[in-house]
Design an enzyme around this catalytic site. Structure first.
Site, PDB file in Angstrom:
ATOM      1  N   LYS A  76       0.789  -1.234   0.000  1.00 18.47           N
ATOM      2  CA  LYS A  76       0.000   0.000   0.000  1.00 18.47           C
ATOM      3  C   LYS A  76       0.821   1.284   0.000  1.00 18.47           C
ATOM      4  O   LYS A  76       0.413   2.305   0.551  1.00 18.47           O
ATOM      5  CB  LYS A  76      -0.994   0.031   1.190  1.00 18.47           C
ATOM      6  CG  LYS A  76      -1.806  -1.202   1.404  1.00 18.47           C
ATOM      7  CD  LYS A  76      -2.264  -1.915   0.174  1.00 18.47           C
ATOM      8  CE  LYS A  76      -3.396  -1.322  -0.593  1.00 18.47           C
ATOM      9  NZ  LYS A  76      -3.773  -2.239  -1.737  1.00 18.47           N
ATOM     10  N   GLY A  78       2.287   2.443  -3.010  1.00 18.97           N
ATOM     11  CA  GLY A  78       2.390   2.986  -4.369  1.00 18.97           C
ATOM     12  C   GLY A  78       2.826   1.961  -5.399  1.00 18.97           C
ATOM     13  O   GLY A  78       3.217   2.312  -6.519  1.00 18.97           O
ATOM     14  N   TRP A  81       0.952   1.921  -8.866  1.00 20.20           N
ATOM     15  CA  TRP A  81       1.366   3.070  -9.688  1.00 20.20           C
ATOM     16  C   TRP A  81       2.768   2.836 -10.260  1.00 20.20           C
ATOM     17  O   TRP A  81       3.007   3.019 -11.459  1.00 20.20           O
ATOM     18  CB  TRP A  81       1.330   4.328  -8.813  1.00 20.20           C
ATOM     19  CG  TRP A  81       1.513   5.620  -9.539  1.00 20.20           C
ATOM     20  CD1 TRP A  81       1.279   5.871 -10.870  1.00 20.20           C
ATOM     21  CD2 TRP A  81       1.969   6.861  -8.974  1.00 20.20           C
ATOM     22  NE1 TRP A  81       1.556   7.177 -11.153  1.00 20.20           N
ATOM     23  CE2 TRP A  81       1.980   7.802 -10.021  1.00 20.20           C
ATOM     24  CE3 TRP A  81       2.359   7.258  -7.693  1.00 20.20           C
ATOM     25  CZ2 TRP A  81       2.370   9.136  -9.812  1.00 20.20           C
ATOM     26  CZ3 TRP A  81       2.737   8.575  -7.491  1.00 20.20           C
ATOM     27  CH2 TRP A  81       2.737   9.504  -8.532  1.00 20.20           C
ATOM     28  N   HIS A 136       7.021  -7.757  -2.301  1.00 19.01           N
ATOM     29  CA  HIS A 136       6.886  -7.022  -1.034  1.00 19.01           C
ATOM     30  C   HIS A 136       7.898  -7.572  -0.017  1.00 19.01           C
ATOM     31  O   HIS A 136       7.906  -7.149   1.136  1.00 19.01           O
ATOM     32  CB  HIS A 136       5.476  -7.205  -0.461  1.00 19.01           C
ATOM     33  CG  HIS A 136       4.400  -6.448  -1.193  1.00 19.01           C
ATOM     34  ND1 HIS A 136       4.547  -5.150  -1.627  1.00 19.01           N
ATOM     35  CD2 HIS A 136       3.124  -6.798  -1.531  1.00 19.01           C
ATOM     36  CE1 HIS A 136       3.420  -4.744  -2.203  1.00 19.01           C
ATOM     37  NE2 HIS A 136       2.549  -5.730  -2.170  1.00 19.01           N
ATOM     38  N   LYS A 296      -8.223   6.173  -3.229  1.00 20.94           N
ATOM     39  CA  LYS A 296      -8.245   7.629  -3.394  1.00 20.94           C
ATOM     40  C   LYS A 296      -7.012   8.155  -4.119  1.00 20.94           C
ATOM     41  O   LYS A 296      -7.069   9.140  -4.826  1.00 20.94           O
ATOM     42  CB  LYS A 296      -8.312   8.298  -2.019  1.00 20.94           C
ATOM     43  CG  LYS A 296      -9.671   8.283  -1.370  1.00 20.94           C
ATOM     44  CD  LYS A 296      -9.661   9.237  -0.189  1.00 20.94           C
ATOM     45  CE  LYS A 296     -11.067   9.508   0.317  1.00 20.94           C
ATOM     46  NZ  LYS A 296     -11.027  10.410   1.490  1.00 20.94           N
ATOM     47  N   GLY A 297      -5.893   7.525  -3.848  1.00 17.01           N
ATOM     48  CA  GLY A 297      -4.650   7.961  -4.490  1.00 17.01           C
ATOM     49  C   GLY A 297      -4.230   9.359  -4.070  1.00 17.01           C
ATOM     50  O   GLY A 297      -3.717  10.129  -4.879  1.00 17.01           O
TER      51      GLY A 297
HETATM   52  P1  PAP Z   1      -0.476  -3.006  -3.200  1.00 11.34           P
HETATM   53  O1  PAP Z   1       0.587  -3.066  -2.158  1.00 11.34           O
HETATM   54  O2  PAP Z   1      -1.687  -3.817  -2.881  1.00 11.34           O
HETATM   55  O3  PAP Z   1       0.040  -3.232  -4.568  1.00 11.34           O
HETATM   56  P2  PAP Z   1      -0.305  -0.218  -3.603  1.00 11.34           P
HETATM   57  O4  PAP Z   1      -0.535  -0.016  -5.031  1.00 11.34           O
HETATM   58  O5  PAP Z   1       1.100  -0.199  -3.101  1.00 11.34           O
HETATM   59  O6  PAP Z   1      -1.035  -1.507  -3.122  1.00 11.34           O
HETATM   60  O7  PAP Z   1      -1.066   0.901  -2.779  1.00 11.34           O
HETATM   61  C1  PAP Z   1      -2.380   1.253  -3.051  1.00 11.34           C
HETATM   62  C2  PAP Z   1      -2.457   2.756  -2.917  1.00 11.34           C
HETATM   63  O8  PAP Z   1      -1.996   3.360  -4.131  1.00 11.34           O
HETATM   64  C3  PAP Z   1      -3.904   3.196  -2.745  1.00 11.34           C
HETATM   65  O9  PAP Z   1      -3.812   4.362  -1.939  1.00 11.34           O
HETATM   66  P3  PAP Z   1      -5.026   4.903  -1.071  1.00 11.34           P
HETATM   67  O10 PAP Z   1      -5.628   3.750  -0.348  1.00 11.34           O
HETATM   68  O11 PAP Z   1      -4.412   5.902  -0.143  1.00 11.34           O
HETATM   69  O12 PAP Z   1      -5.955   5.537  -2.025  1.00 11.34           O
HETATM   70  C4  PAP Z   1      -4.291   3.488  -4.188  1.00 11.34           C
HETATM   71  O13 PAP Z   1      -5.415   4.350  -4.287  1.00 11.34           O
HETATM   72  C5  PAP Z   1      -3.035   4.151  -4.688  1.00 11.34           C
HETATM   73  N1  PAP Z   1      -2.918   4.117  -6.145  1.00 11.34           N
HETATM   74  C6  PAP Z   1      -3.274   3.103  -6.983  1.00 11.34           C
HETATM   75  N2  PAP Z   1      -3.019   3.457  -8.245  1.00 11.34           N
HETATM   76  C7  PAP Z   1      -2.491   4.694  -8.228  1.00 11.34           C
HETATM   77  C8  PAP Z   1      -2.032   5.592  -9.240  1.00 11.34           C
HETATM   78  N3  PAP Z   1      -2.084   5.266 -10.523  1.00 11.34           N
HETATM   79  N4  PAP Z   1      -1.550   6.787  -8.846  1.00 11.34           N
HETATM   80  C9  PAP Z   1      -1.498   7.132  -7.549  1.00 11.34           C
HETATM   81  N5  PAP Z   1      -1.919   6.335  -6.543  1.00 11.34           N
HETATM   82  C10 PAP Z   1      -2.409   5.121  -6.874  1.00 11.34           C
END
Ligand code: PAP
Length: 331
Positions: A76, A78, A81, A136, A296-297
């Site tokens: 969680k 990034g 992304w 991870h 939310k990102g």
């Molecule tokens: P993972 O460890 O399950 O792969 P990961 O992608 O590291 O998760 O983290 C998810 C976070 O990245 C979410 O943040 P939030 O809960 O605070 O909203 C997710 O919304 C955010 N995220 C996913 N895609 C993007 C993107 N393209 N740009 C920016 N933030 C993103």
């Protein structure tokens, strides 16, 4: 984090008797490890059993390609992304004319395999033309074959409060979808502050890669979600350079960098049909909606979920743990 899995889930190590025996022996070993809730403690970190089996198998079996680049992170922070950006960067020259990026039809986690799940064993099925593998796994537990290789790694981390809140929503959503009672925010926070979370302690995960990046700066690129957000253009160029596929002047003039940024933006990815309605690992018993990876990102959403006291407590813990390391995470 890729998903929260029932601790009894059996990893499919292949159809051979040898594979089955290996899976059984990992399970037996894991059953002797200290355990809290769904997590087992191994080499200083907490794991869901499912990914731990994969990690142990990868430690024994995984051989990287010399060209592999590892996308590394605590859950969680990034990952989705970073996977999409690195995938778009390194596949851009393959795309010509009418071809479109796989990112438009596959969710980023399905474009870049996860070491401790998809590639736990060799030989493996993967698109060898895409030199990306994600994990991870903390630096200290990476398979020796990776650490001793010349493979590069890109690590991303994030303010601990935002990472915690993102993780809590993600796990709660997955547990609800499996008719399980999710941990309350307060219970999960208490565990997190005590170092107990998927692939946690969070601070030790960050510190492992931070120290390694200081020791091997040419091999490990250390990034934060917040600095990527602040100047995405500079970071996309930096990523390309680090990965050995810098943008040419011509590409820059043609707006290639901006095209990639916009294709990988939260707005674009989260609104794609595949990410709105598709499923991750759809054919398994731990399938999840792709949409759970896009919440939310934003930076600072912790303040809408944690009290100022909780925020200050986690900030203090992080400050103490990172003291003397030279690393200051955004907060
Ligand atoms: P993972 O460890 O399950 O792969 P990961 O992608 O590291 O998760 O983290 C998810 C976070 O990245 C979410 O943040 P939030 O809960 O605070 O909203 C997710 O919304 C955010 N995220 C996913 N895609 C993007 C993107 N393209 N740009 C920016 N933030 C993103």
């Amino acid at each position: 984090m890729e998903s929260s899995l029932p601790s009894t889930q059996i990893l499919d190590f292949g159809e051979t008797a040898e594979g089955e025996n290996e899976a059984k022996s990992y399970k037996e070993m894991i059953s002797t490890f200290p355990r809290v809730r769904g997590w087992s403690y191994y080499e200083g970190f907490w794991y869901n059993s499912m990914f731990l089996e994969g990690l142990m198998s990868a430690q024994d079996n995984f051989i990287p390609q010399s060209t592999d680049i590892f996308i590394t992170s605590c859950p969680k922070t990034g990952t989705t992304w970073l996977k999409s950006l690195t995938f778009a960067i390194c596949t851009r020259t393959r795309l010509s004319g009418s071809s479109t990026s796989s990112l438009l039809t596959k969710m980023p986690h399905d474009c870049v395999p996860l070491l401790e799940y998809d590639l736990a064993q060799n030989p493996i099925k993967r698109d060898c033309a895409v030199p990306l593998v994600s994990t991870h796994v903390p630096y200290s537990s990476l398979p020796k074959s990776i650490v001793s290789s010349c493979c590069k790694m890109i690590y991303i981390c994030r303010d601990a409060k935002d990472a915690f809140v993102s993780l809590w929503y993600f796990v709660a959503e997955l547990e609800r979808s499996r008719n399980m009672e999710p941990l309350s925010l307060e219970e999960a926070f208490e565990l997190f502050c005590n170092g107990i979370s998927s692939y946690g302690p969070y601070w030790d995960h960050v510190l492992g890669y931070w120290r390694a990046s200081l020791e091997f700066p040419e091999k490990i690129l250390f990034l934060t979600y917040e600095e990527m957000k602040e100047d995405t253009t500079a970071h996309v160029k930096k990523l390309a350079e680090f990965m050995g596929c810098s943008f040419t002047l011509e590409e820059e003039e043609e707006g290639e960098v901006q095209k990639i940024i916009s294709m990988c933006s939260f707005e674009k990815l989260s609104n794609l049909e595949v990410n709105k309605n598709g499923k991750h690992r759809a054919d398994t018993s731990f399938a999840s909606k792709n949409s759970v990876f896009f919440r939310k990102g934003e930076i600072g959403d912790w303040a809408n979920n944690l009290t100022p006291e909780m925020g200050a407590r986690l900030d203090d813990i992080m400050e103490q743990k990172l003291k003397g390391s030279g690393l200051k995470l955004p907060r």
